[in-house]
Write a protein that holds these residues in place. Structure first.
Motif, PDB file in Angstrom:
ATOM      1  N   GLU A  16      29.255  11.647 111.859  1.00  0.00           N
ATOM      2  CA  GLU A  16      28.413  12.838 111.712  1.00  0.00           C
ATOM      3  C   GLU A  16      27.084  12.632 112.443  1.00  0.00           C
ATOM      4  N   ALA A  17      26.498  11.447 112.281  1.00  0.00           N
ATOM      5  CA  ALA A  17      25.227  11.159 112.953  1.00  0.00           C
ATOM      6  C   ALA A  17      25.384  11.153 114.467  1.00  0.00           C
ATOM      7  N   ALA A  18      26.594  10.837 114.943  1.00  0.00           N
ATOM      8  CA  ALA A  18      26.851  10.823 116.386  1.00  0.00           C
ATOM      9  C   ALA A  18      27.173  12.209 116.928  1.00  0.00           C
ATOM     10  N   GLY A  19      27.237  13.206 116.048  1.00  0.00           N
ATOM     11  CA  GLY A  19      27.477  14.572 116.493  1.00  0.00           C
ATOM     12  C   GLY A  19      28.932  14.933 116.688  1.00  0.00           C
ATOM     13  N   LEU A  20      29.844  14.141 116.142  1.00  0.00           N
ATOM     14  CA  LEU A  20      31.263  14.474 116.249  1.00  0.00           C
ATOM     15  C   LEU A  20      31.596  15.609 115.282  1.00  0.00           C
ATOM     16  N   GLU A  21      32.590  16.393 115.610  1.00  0.00           N
ATOM     17  CA  GLU A  21      32.966  17.523 114.773  1.00  0.00           C
ATOM     18  C   GLU A  21      33.582  17.034 113.466  1.00  0.00           C
TER      19      GLU A  21
END
Length: 421
Positions: A257-262
């Motif tokens: 989530e912190a890496a911006g993955l869906e």
């Protein structure tokens, strides 16, 4: 094209991560393979933690996926007791949480699994409150159950799912007193529905387990840091020396989530969204096992599956996808359980409300039967109880989506293979 200069990083040292590393080498990958595990134990399988190992019937070493020397022998760079606290998708690095070391990846697999859901009630800080997810949890609980059995002690289990029931069975085999508190009207209600849940309630009641259905724990009462009782929202109080929280698991998605993955919606189990090749919204990052949410074409919905077989098969599938193999992951969900003298296997997906009827083949009273969850005469799921070597035809029936004669489906004299077109 994969070559020896590439580095594949696997974050998560459970069964899925270990089998992915194994598959990369078996498929001929000669680059660096880095496997990062936040536990100090080598990668292990989780089913024994609530079954054979918890019961003292299996040795500790039997839980490990590979012997320790296997990793060095196969040139797997294994980092035990290390956490990853950040993924930089632009730089293609992961950062170790303890010292900030950066490791470059060409392909990354996230296999961080799930973690036990916590009871959000007073008293959870007491010494006798337990969870069961890790080997260390099982080691502790094993000693607790043995002591309760010796002293006629009492454990209250919050949750009548698979973990709750397996621990209840283990506790009774040790001789402990057991009360299970469950908000639904039957055990395993969200998986088996009311038709089969009652069978498991009867199984446990015969062994002395007490159930309190339609209730939730609201407080764990203690004194001098020790558990004395557990209270429920309907005013009941159950004496207890220990409490196990077995109310489900949540996918460990914080890193993704912190890496911006869906991330999938909670209605679909949460988890990291992946495609049919277990690839995330970043084409160089994959996810497998409990943490992955994938669209299952067979059932026409997105699923997140928290069972052993999903890690066993998902890890290798993700590894092959990282190597460029064009293979879809579409395994029929499968899990198994052992409780007392009952052994079962379940294949498919049929939550309450998704089926028209449950068809029984065999003798449910003797607990030797196969149950089929059927919609419009098509088999969605099947569970064999103390009946063996039928998983393949059951899964073939599910995959075929063929309409079956339910009378023939219920008839033990009609081979299941005959119902598959």
């Amino acid at each position: 094209m994969v070559d020896a200069d590439q580095t594949f990083v696997i974050v998560g040292g459970g069964l899925g991560g270990a089998k992915a590393a194994e598959t990369l080498r078996a498929e001929g990958f000669t680059g660096r393979v880095i496997l990062i595990c936040d536990e100090r134990d080598h990668p292990y399988e989780r089913p024994p933690l609530s079954k054979g190992y918890l019961l003292g019937k299996e040795e500790r070493d039997s839980v490990f996926v590979h012997e320790p020397a296997w990793y060095a022998r196969n040139d797997i760079e294994l980092h035990l007791g290390q956490t990853v606290d950040a993924i930089d998708r632009t730089a293609k690095t992961v950062r170790f949480g303890d010292d900030g070391t950066l490791v470059h990846y060409d392909k990354l697999l996230i296999a961080t699994g799930a973690e036990p859901r916590r009871l959000d009630i007073p008293g959870t800080d007491l010494a006798g409150v337990h969870h069961l997810r890790r080997l260390a949890h099982a080691e502790r609980l094993k000693g607790v159950l043995a002591a309760l059995g010796r002293d006629n002690g009492h454990i209250v289990i919050a949750g009548a799912g698979w973990i709750g029931l397996e621990v209840a069975a283990a506790a009774r085999e040790y001789g402990a007193e057991v009360t299970v508190v469950e908000p639904e009207p039957t055990p395993l209600h969200s998986v088996l529905g009311p038709e089969l849940g009652g069978l498991f309630a009867d199984l446990h009641r015969e062994r002395g387990v007490r159930f309190h259905f339609g209730a939730k724990l609201t407080e764990i009462v203690g004194q001098d840091g020790m558990v004395l009782a557990a209270r429920t929202d309907d005013g009941e109080e159950h004496p207890a020396h220990d409490v196990l929280a077995a109310i489900g698991a949540a996918p460990r998605i914080a890193l993704a989530e912190a890496a911006g993955l869906e991330i999938a919606e909670r209605a679909y189990g949460g988890g990291i969204v992946v495609d049919e090749r277990l690839r995330t919204s970043d084409p160089d990052i994959y996810a497998a096992g409990d943490v992955a949410s994938f669209h299952h074409a067979l059932f026409g919905t997105r699923l997140r599956v928290e069972h052993w077989a999903n890690a066993l098969n998902g890890g290798p599938s993700a590894a092959r996808a990282m190597l460029g193999r064009d293979l879809a992951y579409d395994r029929v969900p499968y899990f198994f359980s052992d409780q007392y003298d009952l052994g079962m296997e379940y294949s498919g997906w049929a939550p309450p409300g998704s089926y028209d009827e449950v068809v029984i083949r065999g003798d449910a009273g003797k607990r030797e039967f196969i149950a089929f969850w059927v919609k419009e005469r098509r088999v969605l799921a099947g569970m064999n109880v103390n009946v063996w070597d039928v998983t393949e035809p059951v899964q073939q029936l599910i995959r075929s989506k063929t309409q079956v004669d339910t009378e023939a489906l219920a008839d033990p004299h009609v081979p299941l293979e005959n119902l598959v077109p």
